[in-house]
Write an enzyme that holds these catalytic residues in place. Sequence first.
Site: not given
Ligand code: PMV
Length: 327
Positions: A111, A113, A115, A117-120, A163
């Site tokens: 999914p 955005g 949490g 790590g889709s973008s990574a 990520d």
């Molecule tokens: O929500 P995600 O999967 O983009 O994770 C963000 C994690 C943070 O610690 C809030 C930011 C980061 O780049 O580490």
Amino acid sequence: MVTSSAPGKVYLFGEHAVVYGEPAVPCAIERRARVTAEKRDAGLVVHAEDLQLDGFTVEYIDEGTDHPDVDAENSLLEAAMGYVNEAVKQVREAADAPQAGFEIWIESDIPLGAGLGSSAAVACAAIDAGCRELGVALAPEEIADRAYRVEAAVQDGEASRADTFCSAMGGAVRVEGDDCSRVEGVGNLPFVIGYDGGAGDTGELVAGVRALRAEYEFAADTVEAIGDVVREGESVLGTEDTETLGELMDFNHGLLAALGVSSRSLDTMVWAARDAGAIGAKLTGAGGGGCIVALDDTDAALTALRYTPGCDEAFRATLDTEGVRAE
Ligand code: PMV
């Protein structure tokens, strides 16, 4: 034409605090983004039919503009294109081919955005596919580094290496500032994920924590306390002591909530999992909406989440020991 994939992740511990140099332990999960790249003469054409958004196709010829011209209101869509665009810049640099054009297809079962790590995952897979299509093979560490630069560019510098290193390397990893390593011997943790169907704005949430930290010493202490939880968690990771691991996840969630990055739906899912007997539960990633991760080796938390109002989807996730790879 080549295809690469890279996994999403959950944070066992340490999101947000990792931005300020505390350690974090993300774990790759068996949900992947797949990117196919094909050379073309110039410009960039992107097809992304399955980013858990309505399908979209964007075509633009890069004329030195920073962002593709996306005809869409959706900020998630805009952000997704930003990641692809920056990933292509990294490919051009790594392959020393500044004019290289690409047609790119993105498919993802992570999914967007939320949490996980889709973008990574998209950034890692896109860099690997783009480079391989140009005949250049990068080591996963370099893909991690370049994907980090993608995230930092899109998120205005508000990104840690967590990520992207996790997605590139797979498995459980430990990230503290620029120090990144794999954590071996973690075993398979019984992850259960609850997803509220929403998303948080990572940049905004990180900026919110930064502001709190600057305003209140106790907020800065809270960030440090998350670091202490992570260090404690590392000492039991890979042992039989999942009870302590769960307790520390609960603690970590409380500290994140104190920093203002939880939400009603995330708290509701966390409590539904705990009430069902989960060993521990916390939000994962930036927060504001999206996913929680619980530890439960029975079906109770999964079932409870499926009946929890506001939980759109609940599923099990297993640790993915493989990072970015050719498909
Ligand atoms: O929500 P995600 O999967 O983009 O994770 C963000 C994690 C943070 O610690 C809030 C930011 C980061 O780049 O580490």
